[in-house]
Write a protein that holds these residues in place. Structure first.
Motif, PDB file in Angstrom:
ATOM      1  N   ASN A   1       0.835  -1.189   0.000  1.00 15.14           N
ATOM      2  CA  ASN A   1       0.000   0.000   0.000  1.00 15.14           C
ATOM      3  C   ASN A   1       0.874   1.245   0.000  1.00 15.14           C
ATOM      4  O   ASN A   1       1.616   1.499   0.955  1.00 15.14           O
ATOM      5  CB  ASN A   1      -0.927   0.011   1.224  1.00 15.14           C
ATOM      6  N   ALA A   2       0.777   2.054  -1.114  1.00 11.89           N
ATOM      7  CA  ALA A   2       1.459   3.347  -1.175  1.00 11.89           C
ATOM      8  C   ALA A   2       0.506   4.404  -0.637  1.00 11.89           C
ATOM      9  O   ALA A   2      -0.706   4.370  -0.915  1.00 11.89           O
ATOM     10  CB  ALA A   2       1.840   3.671  -2.616  1.00 11.89           C
ATOM     11  N   PRO A   3       0.996   5.344   0.146  1.00  8.87           N
ATOM     12  CA  PRO A   3       0.095   6.359   0.695  1.00  8.87           C
ATOM     13  C   PRO A   3      -0.470   7.244  -0.413  1.00  8.87           C
ATOM     14  O   PRO A   3       0.207   7.525  -1.416  1.00  8.87           O
ATOM     15  CB  PRO A   3       0.993   7.149   1.645  1.00  8.87           C
TER      16      PRO A   3
ATOM     17  N   ASP B   1      -2.582   2.917  -5.726  1.00  3.62           N
ATOM     18  CA  ASP B   1      -3.144   1.566  -5.591  1.00  3.62           C
ATOM     19  C   ASP B   1      -4.617   1.515  -5.980  1.00  3.62           C
ATOM     20  O   ASP B   1      -5.236   0.444  -5.863  1.00  3.62           O
ATOM     21  CB  ASP B   1      -2.998   1.090  -4.138  1.00  3.62           C
ATOM     22  N   ARG B   2      -5.131   2.690  -6.394  1.00  2.11           N
ATOM     23  CA  ARG B   2      -6.536   2.789  -6.800  1.00  2.11           C
ATOM     24  C   ARG B   2      -7.483   2.370  -5.676  1.00  2.11           C
ATOM     25  O   ARG B   2      -8.552   1.790  -5.899  1.00  2.11           O
ATOM     26  CB  ARG B   2      -6.811   1.957  -8.061  1.00  2.11           C
ATOM     27  N   ASP B   3      -7.106   2.663  -4.456  1.00  2.00           N
ATOM     28  CA  ASP B   3      -8.025   2.434  -3.342  1.00  2.00           C
ATOM     29  C   ASP B   3      -9.102   3.511  -3.348  1.00  2.00           C
ATOM     30  O   ASP B   3      -8.890   4.635  -3.830  1.00  2.00           O
ATOM     31  CB  ASP B   3      -7.269   2.493  -2.004  1.00  2.00           C
ATOM     32  N   VAL B   4     -10.256   3.203  -2.807  1.00  2.00           N
ATOM     33  CA  VAL B   4     -11.339   4.187  -2.693  1.00  2.00           C
ATOM     34  C   VAL B   4     -10.907   5.252  -1.698  1.00  2.00           C
ATOM     35  O   VAL B   4     -10.443   4.943  -0.595  1.00  2.00           O
ATOM     36  CB  VAL B   4     -12.642   3.508  -2.245  1.00  2.00           C
ATOM     37  N   LEU B   5     -11.054   6.549  -2.121  1.00  2.00           N
ATOM     38  CA  LEU B   5     -10.610   7.661  -1.299  1.00  2.00           C
ATOM     39  C   LEU B   5     -11.797   8.460  -0.794  1.00  2.00           C
ATOM     40  O   LEU B   5     -12.857   8.513  -1.436  1.00  2.00           O
ATOM     41  CB  LEU B   5      -9.670   8.571  -2.099  1.00  2.00           C
ATOM     42  N   ALA B   6     -11.601   9.098   0.369  1.00  2.00           N
ATOM     43  CA  ALA B   6     -12.652   9.949   0.941  1.00  2.00           C
ATOM     44  C   ALA B   6     -11.998  11.188   1.521  1.00  2.00           C
ATOM     45  O   ALA B   6     -10.991  11.104   2.236  1.00  2.00           O
ATOM     46  CB  ALA B   6     -13.423   9.190   2.015  1.00  2.00           C
ATOM     47  N   LEU B   7     -12.582  12.377   1.182  1.00  2.00           N
ATOM     48  CA  LEU B   7     -12.118  13.659   1.703  1.00  2.00           C
ATOM     49  C   LEU B   7     -13.022  14.089   2.848  1.00  2.00           C
ATOM     50  O   LEU B   7     -14.242  13.914   2.805  1.00  2.00           O
ATOM     51  CB  LEU B   7     -12.144  14.723   0.609  1.00  2.00           C
ATOM     52  N   SER B   8     -12.428  14.699   3.883  1.00  2.00           N
ATOM     53  CA  SER B   8     -13.217  15.225   4.997  1.00  2.00           C
ATOM     54  C   SER B   8     -12.488  16.423   5.581  1.00  2.00           C
ATOM     55  O   SER B   8     -11.299  16.646   5.325  1.00  2.00           O
ATOM     56  CB  SER B   8     -13.434  14.160   6.072  1.00  2.00           C
TER      57      SER B   8
ATOM     58  N   SER C   1     -15.923  10.465  -7.522  1.00  2.00           N
ATOM     59  CA  SER C   1     -14.721  10.255  -8.324  1.00  2.00           C
ATOM     60  C   SER C   1     -14.476   8.761  -8.484  1.00  2.00           C
ATOM     61  O   SER C   1     -14.932   7.945  -7.666  1.00  2.00           O
ATOM     62  CB  SER C   1     -13.507  10.897  -7.645  1.00  2.00           C
ATOM     63  N   PRO C   2     -13.745   8.348  -9.506  1.00  2.00           N
ATOM     64  CA  PRO C   2     -13.408   6.924  -9.676  1.00  2.00           C
ATOM     65  C   PRO C   2     -12.429   6.479  -8.601  1.00  2.00           C
ATOM     66  O   PRO C   2     -11.838   7.293  -7.886  1.00  2.00           O
ATOM     67  CB  PRO C   2     -12.786   6.886 -11.072  1.00  2.00           C
ATOM     68  N   ALA C   3     -12.284   5.136  -8.468  1.00  2.00           N
ATOM     69  CA  ALA C   3     -11.361   4.584  -7.481  1.00  2.00           C
ATOM     70  C   ALA C   3      -9.970   5.155  -7.692  1.00  2.00           C
ATOM     71  O   ALA C   3      -9.501   5.321  -8.816  1.00  2.00           O
ATOM     72  CB  ALA C   3     -11.329   3.063  -7.594  1.00  2.00           C
ATOM     73  N   GLY C   4      -9.345   5.499  -6.571  1.00  2.00           N
ATOM     74  CA  GLY C   4      -8.003   6.059  -6.632  1.00  2.00           C
ATOM     75  C   GLY C   4      -7.976   7.558  -6.748  1.00  2.00           C
ATOM     76  O   GLY C   4      -6.887   8.142  -6.786  1.00  2.00           O
ATOM     77  N   GLN C   5      -9.149   8.218  -6.824  1.00  2.00           N
ATOM     78  CA  GLN C   5      -9.193   9.670  -6.964  1.00  2.00           C
ATOM     79  C   GLN C   5     -10.210  10.242  -5.987  1.00  2.00           C
ATOM     80  O   GLN C   5     -11.140   9.555  -5.554  1.00  2.00           O
ATOM     81  CB  GLN C   5      -9.577  10.081  -8.396  1.00  2.00           C
ATOM     82  N   ALA C   6     -10.036  11.528  -5.670  1.00  2.00           N
ATOM     83  CA  ALA C   6     -10.982  12.252  -4.825  1.00  2.00           C
ATOM     84  C   ALA C   6     -10.889  13.727  -5.171  1.00  2.00           C
ATOM     85  O   ALA C   6      -9.823  14.220  -5.560  1.00  2.00           O
ATOM     86  CB  ALA C   6     -10.676  12.027  -3.350  1.00  2.00           C
ATOM     87  N   ALA C   7     -11.996  14.454  -5.065  1.00  2.00           N
ATOM     88  CA  ALA C   7     -12.020  15.890  -5.363  1.00  2.00           C
ATOM     89  C   ALA C   7     -13.023  16.555  -4.448  1.00  2.00           C
ATOM     90  O   ALA C   7     -14.063  15.969  -4.100  1.00  2.00           O
ATOM     91  CB  ALA C   7     -12.379  16.137  -6.825  1.00  2.00           C
ATOM     92  N   GLY C   8     -12.712  17.796  -4.067  1.00  2.00           N
ATOM     93  CA  GLY C   8     -13.611  18.539  -3.209  1.00  2.00           C
ATOM     94  C   GLY C   8     -13.372  20.018  -3.326  1.00  2.00           C
ATOM     95  O   GLY C   8     -12.280  20.468  -3.716  1.00  2.00           O
TER      96      GLY C   8
END
Length: 762
Positions: free
Chosen positions: A549-551, A591-598, A618-625
């Protein structure tokens, strides 16, 4: 009534009153003695622990139902409890009659009219507190009653002989600790008679609830203090007198015979071949030992009637190992060997020389604890009678599961007749060895691929296991390891059983560090018809859970913001009241893990401060806010009522087994309205030609800011005397008529103050 009867007898017969009175007294006394003298057969007592300090004392008294007078059947008897060291009486206990039943013969067909016995049970509870019953020598209980049967033939004057029922028990505390003991009990009564010249045996032993060791011997029965005239004396302490044996008899020769009466020291089994008919009393003592130390004893008195019986010959029994041959088994010389595939049955031939003798077969184990053989044909029958054979034949078959574990084991086959008073026996002592049928272990294989298996989180591992048992015994499969895996079993078909293993690999399977080899272990076992279990060698399936797992990376458009993980101090974003501030955030994971912004405020609520983070799907591995803030007066005072710095932490969280969340911290501050234009005048000319300079006023006062509003202005001389005050934001002051320097103070509602000076020139 009685004294009136005496007077009538004396007065009605002139000259003969004294003779008649003496005759009447003798008659009545003789009747009373007969009523008291013909009822006690024997008996014993036992003392059982209940709970706490409570015990239960029971007296079993055996009553002659043929000769005993109903008037001698007591509704209650009284026991005395004594200290054995001092003979001091400690308690008196009334024992009420609770049961009155007949004692059955071993063979009811052998009943004779001269012998019938009742069992009378007297029972009550008592308390034995540790503060009293703690003497090292222990205690004893006794009940005295007269009288014995007048027809007893081995003691002197039996009609005047009494019985003392006696037992000893230990202290209820030893070494400062409770010492619980229940005396031996469940002694079988003796209802049978013996036959002249025939060996008589009877199991006279008791049972001990505590598992203590019991030792038996013959003793002379106790007589005690009771007499024909005082058959139920008040309880009295020891010593108690003994009955007197007739000449030629003694403790070791109580019932004459060859041999005389004996008792097994460990078994309590009576044996005698009586040489004389009659009724004979005998005494037995049962001593109780715990860890080699005597702790108590119980005395039993009983009587045995010896009669002349019809001649009864013993039956005979022969064992033939071969199902078809006639070679006899020789006890002590031969041994039966039972092996897989060999014959499991032997024949038994039994007979009796007496006419119409009914015979019964039975088995008795001596040192074998496994499944006993069974009779497969009738075990009873009558011989030497019309229509019946003289010799009976039965089959005795050993179970397939008999197993002596390589040792020679023994049991007895017995044949008994129905003769009186007790059946006669013949016994064949059988020695044998037995080997279990073969039971091969099962085998176990799987369809798992080459090992170690490389697995990923979220992957389902599945394969089959097949167990095979060459003996077609029932199979079972077991599994260990692989948390959450299931093993579904198919019904066994013949010699095979299949299990379907399935496992959805979860985060719990990830090792620290990742990539270590782990093992699933499976086992197969079979159980034969003889309940012997065979287990196959364990089957192991090795696997590795591959996990890396890469951060993720968090970026934003906040001015001065560093990338996530940077040690740089968080930026300070200043926003003027009424303006709207906007910034964007983005997350990216290799790693295209599901991301969540808070986002979270440091001790304040974002919404209350006018802040909002809106995320975009966003698709897996991405997040936007998008972050927006429109500061208000509320935002300026959300912390401690004053305008302060608001700290917000933005976090990017990944959905994975070992997440590495990334954060950015940003500080925000509401900017006060611009006060740089505030430049009040500092000179007035009240008498000057320019009207604009004649009055002191402030057209560019600092603007009101949320709750910070203009309150008043005060003007002072240089000596501190106030010369002017106004709450009007549009105030004007024309001076005091005296030239000089004056000082002013501007006050706002939140305490904000501005100071300055103005010069008045005349």
């Amino acid at each position: 009534m009685l004294h009136r009867y005496f007077r009538w007898m004396t007065n009605s017969w002139p000259g003969g009153g004294n003779w008649r009175l003496g005759w009447l007294l003798a008659l009545l006394l003789g009747a009373a003695l007969r009523a008291q003298a013909t009822h006690i057969v024997g008996g014993e007592m036992d003392l059982q622990y209940i709970s706490g300090d409570t015990y239960q004392l029971t007296l079993n008294l055996y009553f002659d139902a043929v000769n005993g007078s109903p008037g001698a059947l007591d509704d209650e008897l009284t026991a005395g409890i004594y200290d054995k060291a001092t003979n001091r009486q400690l308690a008196t206990l009334v024992l009420p009659l609770i049961s009155n039943t007949y004692v059955a013969y071993t063979n009811p067909a052998c009943t004779v009219g001269s012998l019938s016995t009742k069992q009378l049970i007297y029972r009550s509870r008592l308390s034995l507190p540790a503060g009293i019953y703690n003497g090292a020598q222990g205690y004893y209980a006794a009940v005295e009653r007269c009288c014995r049967n007048v027809t007893i033939g081995n003691i002197v004057n039996p009609g005047a002989a009494a019985q003392t029922f006696y037992l000893e028990f230990p202290a209820v505390v030893r070494g400062g600790q409770p010492f619980r003991d229940s005396t031996p009990r469940i002694f079988p009564p003796l209802a049978d008679y013996a036959c002249l010249g025939e060996v008589f045996t009877y199991d006279f032993g008791g049972q001990d609830p505590d598992g203590d060791s019991l030792v038996y011997d013959l003793v002379t029965p106790l007589n005690g203090h009771a007499t024909a005239t005082t058959p139920k004396p008040d309880p009295q302490a020891a010593p108690y007198t003994l009955v007197n044996w007739n000449p030629g008899l003694s403790t070791l020769n109580q019932i004459p015979g060859s041999p005389a009466l004996t008792i097994g020291a460990r078994t309590g089994r009576l044996q005698v071949r009586p040489s004389r008919t009659g009724l004979f009393v005998f005494g037995v003592r049962c001593q109780e030992f715990r860890r080699g130390t005597k702790i108590g004893e119980t005395r039993r008195d009983f009587q045995l009637q010896v009669l002349v019986c019809p001649v009864n010959h013993a039956p005979s029994l022969a064992l033939l190992p071969s199902p078809t041959g006639n070679v006899l088994y020789r006890p002590g010389r031969d041994t039966l060997h039972l092996t897989p595939g060999s014959a499991r049955c032997v024949r038994l031939r039994f007979t009796d020389p007496d006419a119409s003798s009914r015979l019964t077969l039975s088995l008795l184990s001596r040192d074998y604890t496994g499944p006993m053989p069974t009779f497969t044909t009738a075990t009873t029958g009558t011989v030497h009678v019309a229509g019946q054979p003289d010799t009976l034949v039965a089959s005795l078959c050993f179970p397939d599961c008999a197993d002596t574990r390589g040792l020679v084991r023994h049991f007895d086959v017995l044949v008994a007749d129905n003769g009186c008073s007790l059946p006669k026996h013949d016994t064949v002592h059988v020695a044998f060895t037995a080997v279990l049928p073969p039971n091969a272990p099962p085998t176990l294989v799987s369809t798992a691929a080459a090992q170690p298996l490389h697995l990923r989180v979220g992957q389902t591992l599945a394969f089959d296991l097949t167990a095979t048992d060459p003996d077609a015994d029932p199979l079972s499969l077991t599994m260990s390891g692989g948390a959450g895996g299931t093993l579904a079993l198919e019904a066994q078909a013949g010699t095979r059983r299949v299990g379907h293993f399935s496992w959805l690999v979860g985060c719990s399977a990830v090792t620290t560090p990742p990539g270590q080899v782990q093992t699933l272990t499976f086992g197969a076992s079979s159980t034969s018809a003889c309940n012997t279990t065979q287990t196959a060698a364990s089957l192991r399936v090795a696997y590795v859970v591959d996990y890396a797992n890469a951060p993720p990376v968090l970026t934003s458009t906040f001015a001065g913001a560093a990338a996530s993980g940077s040690p740089s101090p968080p930026p300070l974003i200043k926003v003027a009241l009424g303006q709207t501030y906007t910034a964007t955030l983005a997350g990216l994971d290799a790693d295209r893990d599901v991301l969540a912004l808070s986002a979270a405020g440091d001790n304040f609520d974002l919404a209350a401060a006018g802040m909002r983070l809106a995320t975009t799907p966003s698709p897996a591995g991405q997040a936007a806010g998008t972050f927006t803030w429109q500061p208000t007066c509320d935002a300026s005072t959300v912390l401690s009522g004053q305008a302060q710095i608001l700290t917000v932490t933005f976090q990017l969280q990944e959905t994975t087994c070992r997440p590495q969340p990334q954060t950015q911290t940003v500080r925000f501050q509401v900017i006060n309205p611009d006060t740089s234009q505030f430049n009040p005048p500092n000179l007035i000319l009240p008498t000057g030609a320019n009207l604009a300079n004649r009055l002191f006023t402030m057209r560019s006062l600092p603007a009101d800011f949320c709750d910070s509003r203009f309150s008043e202005i005060r003007i002072f001389t240089r000596w501190g005397r106030q010369v002017y005050q106004s709450a009007d934001r549009n105030f004007t002051w024309g001076g005091e008529g005296t030239a000089g320097i004056y000082y002013y103070l501007l006050i706002y509602s939140t305490g904000r103050r501005y100071k300055g000076w103005v010069e008045v020139i005349q």
